[in-house]
Design an enzyme around this catalytic site. Structure first.
Site, PDB file in Angstrom:
ATOM      1  N   ASP A  20       4.077  -3.472 -12.212  1.00  0.00           N
ATOM      2  CA  ASP A  20       3.527  -4.282 -11.129  1.00  0.00           C
ATOM      3  C   ASP A  20       2.868  -3.372 -10.103  1.00  0.00           C
ATOM      4  O   ASP A  20       3.553  -2.609  -9.406  1.00  0.00           O
ATOM      5  CB  ASP A  20       4.642  -5.106 -10.475  1.00  0.00           C
ATOM      6  N   ASP A  39      -5.368  -5.497  -8.922  1.00  0.00           N
ATOM      7  CA  ASP A  39      -3.978  -5.807  -9.277  1.00  0.00           C
ATOM      8  C   ASP A  39      -3.876  -6.193 -10.740  1.00  0.00           C
ATOM      9  O   ASP A  39      -4.464  -7.186 -11.181  1.00  0.00           O
ATOM     10  CB  ASP A  39      -3.458  -6.946  -8.398  1.00  0.00           C
TER      11      ASP A  39
END
Length: 399
Positions: free
Chosen positions: A91, A269
């Site tokens: 992440d 991201d």
């Protein structure tokens, strides 16, 4: 990842040695692709929930290689923590590393339960648990003793065993009930103990290919020169408040020679599947491509003739870098159309989606997985920069 005899040797070794040697040669491991989502509802709900969590959260105020798996939603690495092996979602918006979502955590004989409570909400999932300190083995030779890790007592929405956080340090704010206690990333610890010379993580992922193994790699400490084909162009993390606590950058987007999004702020991201742009920019892209929204999956659909006529989608990042998605990179992999309610493999869907808010919201774009799989990316927390470079598959026609 490690054989049982090797694991036993490592656990014994960790009691008697301090693994802080700076490496001069790379450690590489093979990767594979996994598909964890079975329908478009899961994909879109994942992205939208993560986006909502970002919006809420933003108002608060030498090298080592690790195996990387593409799940069509997430990058996953397999590492040993304590006495067990775990598959962790990578992440880029989190600093926290935690386990226990699927496989119960097994502490080693040097593990320590600090009894400090932890909680974090990822939008698409969450966990509550306790802060432990135990040894992480990224490989048999890359070891982090007494690493801060979360051990879940409750978790929801996480498909694998937990999270490996590679986000910027600011993303750790709010990760615990005691925000003043800084959570260090794996990158921070590797740098602090001298294993790597730079606080940077390189990410490579090969675009999905039908019936073939898909490779990916995390590179701690510096970029892996084996994968990219031109210079890495770096840009500073933006100062805009909401984006600055993530991997936020400034960029302009053009379709062919037509501007669709002026220089503005957004984030990079790997946790997002699609490419998101402000609603006004999306309408321009929609008109230029001739796409129509398919109500079954909320994605723009185009005809074969419209696909053949697609122009490059260009991302002008920082002062110098321009990174282009060719027409094939702008569409969803057709052999995976069943995942997005896409009908037959002959149907063509674009991977650009609307942010549903106009330009000027502080986060006007998200370069998600479909962008990152086409460019080698470096997240450099030491210099507060993000770098991009074309790689071997940037302009491939795999979709």
């Amino acid at each position: 990842m490690f054989s049982t005899p090797s694991l036993l040797i490592i656990l014994t070794f960790s009691i008697t040695a301090s693994p802080v040697e700076v490496r001069n040669s790379p450690i590489t491991l093979p990767m594979t692709r996994r598909l964890t989502s079975s329908n478009v509802t899961d994909l879109l709900r994942h992205d939208e929930a993560r986006l909502a969590a970002f919006s809420e959260y933003s108002t608060h105020d030498r090298r080592a290689y690790v195996p990387l798996l593409n799940t069509e939603l997430n990058y996953v690495v397999s590492v040993v923590i304590g006495a067990g092996e775990y598959n962790l979602i990578v992440d880029s918006a989190s600093v926290m590393t935690w386990v226990g979502a699927s496989t119960p955590f097994e502490s080693s004989n040097v593990g320590v339960n600090t009894e400090e409570p932890l909680a974090f909400d990822y939008g698409y999932g969450s966990f509550k648990g306790t802060l432990f300190k135990d040894t992480i083995y990224l490989t048999e030779e890359i070891i982090i003793p007494q690493m801060q890790i979360g051990v879940a007592s409750e978790s929801e929405g996480i498909a694998f065993d937990g999270i490996l956080g590679i986000g910027p340090t600011a993303a750790g704010l709010g990760a615990t009930y005691s925000p003043e206690d800084a959570i260090q990333t794996v990158t921070d610890r590797l740098f602090g103990q001298g294993t790597i010379s730079e606080r940077a993580v390189g990410v490579f992922f090969q675009p999905s290919i039908r019936d073939e193994v898909t490779l990916g790699e995390l590179s701690f400490g510096e970029a892996d020169h084996d994968w990219y084909t031109d210079n890495i162009e770096y840009t500073d993390i933006t100062d805009t408040s909401e984006a600055s606590v993530h991997w936020g950058i400034n960029q302009k987007i053009t379709y062919g020679n037509t501007d669709i999004l002026d220089y503005t702020t957004g984030i990079v991201d790997c946790g997002f599947t699609f490419l998101y742009i402000a609603s006004d920019a999306f309408e321009k892209y929609k008109d230029l491509t001739g796409g129509t929204v398919n109500p079954a999956n909320d994605l723009l659909q185009i005809s074969p003739d419209q696909y053949a006529a697609l122009r490059d989608l260009n991302f002008h990042i920082g002062e110098y870098g321009t990174f282009s998605l060719n027409r094939n990179a702008q569409i969803w992999p057709r052999f995976l159309n069943h995942v997005i309610n896409g009908g037959s493999n002959d149907d063509i869907f674009l991977i650009v989606k609307s942010f549903r808010t106009p330009t000027g919201t502080n986060i006007d774009f998200i370069n998600g997985y479909v962008f990152l799989q086409r460019f080698y990316t470096v997240f450099d927390s030491g210099r507060r920069q993000v770098g991009f470079a074309p790689h071997l598959f940037t302009r491939s026609f795999s979709n």
